[in-house]
Design an enzyme around this catalytic site. Structure first.
Site, PDB file in Angstrom:
ATOM      1  N   LYS A   1     -12.089  -0.323   1.052  1.00 42.02           N
ATOM      2  CA  LYS A   1     -11.433   0.406   0.019  1.00 42.02           C
ATOM      3  C   LYS A   1     -11.976   0.367  -0.972  1.00 42.02           C
ATOM      4  O   LYS A   1     -12.838   1.362  -1.179  1.00 42.02           O
ATOM      5  CB  LYS A   1     -10.033  -0.089  -0.055  1.00 42.02           C
ATOM      6  CG  LYS A   1      -9.053   0.224   1.288  1.00 42.02           C
ATOM      7  CD  LYS A   1      -7.818  -0.545   1.150  1.00 42.02           C
ATOM      8  CE  LYS A   1      -7.151  -0.203   2.606  1.00 42.02           C
ATOM      9  NZ  LYS A   1      -6.340  -0.969   3.379  1.00 42.02           N
TER      10      LYS A   1
ATOM     11  N   SER B   1       0.664  -1.091   0.052  1.00 39.27           N
ATOM     12  CA  SER B   1      -0.181  -0.109  -0.009  1.00 39.27           C
ATOM     13  C   SER B   1       0.800   1.079   0.237  1.00 39.27           C
ATOM     14  O   SER B   1       0.402   2.390  -0.398  1.00 39.27           O
ATOM     15  CB  SER B   1      -0.985  -0.015   1.010  1.00 39.27           C
ATOM     16  OG  SER B   1      -0.175  -0.210   2.481  1.00 39.27           O
TER      17      SER B   1
ATOM     18  N   HIS C   1      -5.671  -3.914  -1.370  1.00 37.22           N
ATOM     19  CA  HIS C   1      -5.400  -2.853  -2.508  1.00 37.22           C
ATOM     20  C   HIS C   1      -5.551  -3.543  -3.907  1.00 37.22           C
ATOM     21  O   HIS C   1      -5.128  -2.973  -4.802  1.00 37.22           O
ATOM     22  CB  HIS C   1      -4.206  -2.099  -2.232  1.00 37.22           C
ATOM     23  CG  HIS C   1      -4.372  -1.169  -0.974  1.00 37.22           C
ATOM     24  ND1 HIS C   1      -4.780   0.175  -1.116  1.00 37.22           N
ATOM     25  CD2 HIS C   1      -3.708  -1.258   0.130  1.00 37.22           C
ATOM     26  CE1 HIS C   1      -4.733   0.911   0.085  1.00 37.22           C
ATOM     27  NE2 HIS C   1      -4.072   0.007   0.947  1.00 37.22           N
TER      28      HIS C   1
END
Ligand SMILES: *Cc1c(COP(=O)(O)O)cnc(C)c1O
Length: 396
Positions: A243, A184, A212
């Site tokens: 996310k 990340s 991610h």
């Protein structure tokens, strides 16, 4: 004067300030989007992990509202005691289909998923082999496990093989290799295909944290396993709903036996209540949006390519990201803080400096998070602001 037993903490906080390591938390008034009202000021948002702009998507908001009407707000207690709501079952079924696995279990967050699955999977006769740059929640999950542990150099499959051979030579019963899918802070992608090959040679299990990667990599954002075509070769996939999916929550996806075991032994499942009904309903809606079309994922990538090209062309060092995460490398903690402050105060751009302990000392950066919600004008505005401040500070 009373004895001040916590005075040492005040000194520690002051040390952070003196070292340029103090993290100032901004206040946001209003929903997520490409522009935010932060500390009362309208600014371009380069901070959030809202990759696809789903955090304020009308379909998610609507799904949460109708779940409130139908199920109320609270889940009552942990699912093993109070029973599981049909919404949580439905979310798990959606995730199972989306990830192309046998089964999935919904947990409260990605952090919780990592701290739940790792100790449940390995015991004192086992060994965990973990990437040096894995996320803090993996590190904490590893700390909670009773297994032995070895750390391999970041994304270095040669070193991983050395550690696998060591573990086998030491008589490990089971071996669990753990890696982030997308790292990340730098935006690089784990060499999961080679990791799976190496693990296969040593009969080790593989766990990937796709926080991610989902909504970003793979067909229509199905994640890193799909990106490399490794279905069935990665035993444990951990994910977050906070996310790209735009809500909150976590999950583990994998073989039926793994998920059955986690429903019996993952401590956060047994001892902590589930996400609320509106959260679960919004998560379902967000998986449905990704299932229906890759439009948002495609826009995210187009935006990322455009922004990176603009930043490189004016001379910024944007690291070696392979994903929409765009680290603007600055080399000095105080410069990074000053850069971020000027972007905010002078250019109305919200982009946080990230420094130790989130990344190593000496390699601070401003991490720009690109979203499908950004327009081309937003990105041009942001790049121009970076250029101005970068020139003022002698960075470019
Ligand atoms: C953000 C993140 C998490 C934590 O996810 P939450 O759902 O916010 O707890 C876990 N792992 C990685 C790699 C992350 O980037």
């Amino acid at each position: 004067m009373t004895m001040d037993k916590t005075g040492f903490l005040g000194e520690q906080v002051q040390d952070l300030r003196d070292g340029g390591l103090y993290n100032t938390i901004r206040h946001i008034d209003g929903p997520q989007g490409s522009w935010l009202v932060v500390d009362g000021k309208k600014v371009l948002n380069f901070c959030s992990n809202n990759y696809l702009g789903l955090a304020n998507h009308p379909r998610l908001v609507e799904a949460a509202k109708s779940a409130l009407d139908r199920y109320g707000i609270g889940p009552g207690a942990v699912r093993t005691i109070a029973g599981t709501m049909t919404l949580h079952d439905e979310l798990e079924a959606k995730l199972t289909a989306f990830k192309g696995v046998e089964e999935a279990i919904s947990l409260q967050s990605g952090y919780v998923a990592n701290t739940g699955v790792i100790p449940a999977l390995v015991d004192q006769d086992d060994v965990i082999i973990t990437d040096a740059l894995n996320h803090a929640s993996i590190i904490d999950g590893v700390r909670l496990a009773k297994a032995g542990r070895k750390i391999y150099a970041h994304a270095d499959v040669f070193d991983l093989r050395v550690k696998l051979a060591e573990a086998r030579a030491e008589g490990a019963r089971n071996i669990l290799v753990i890696t982030d899918g997308v790292f990340s802070m730098d935006g690089d992608i784990a060499p999961l295909d080679h990791i799976a090959d190496a693990a296969g040679e040593f009969e080790a299990m593989v766990m990937v944290d796709d926080a991610h990667g989902e909504g970003v990599l793979g067909r229509g954002g199905r994640g890193i396993v799909d990106h490399f075509g490794l279905h069935g070769r990665v035993e444990v996939e951990v994910g977050t709903m906070s996310k790209a999916f735009g809500v909150v929550g976590g999950y583990v996806a994998g073989p039926q036996a793994l998920i059955d075991w986690l429903r019996q032994r993952a401590r956060p499942f047994l001892f902590s209540s589930a996400v609320t009904p509106p959260d679960a309903a919004a998560c379902i809606a967000s998986v449905e949006i990704l299932e229906e079309s890759s439009e948002l994922v495609d826009r995210l990538w187009a935006n990322s390519r455009l922004f990176k090209a603009m930043m490189s062309s004016v001379g910024f060092d944007i690291g070696h990201s392979e994903t929409p995460i765009t680290p603007v490398m600055l080399g000095d903690e105080k410069v990074a803080q000053e850069f971020s402050r000027r972007l905010f105060d002078e250019e109305a751009v919200f982009a946080q400096a990230i420094a130790y302990p989130t990344v190593q000392l000496g390699i601070p950066r401003i991490r720009v998070m690109i979203s499908a919600a950004h327009t081309e004008d937003d990105l041009a505005y942001g790049a121009a602001a970076f250029t101005k401040v970068g020139k003022d500070l002698g960075v470019i």
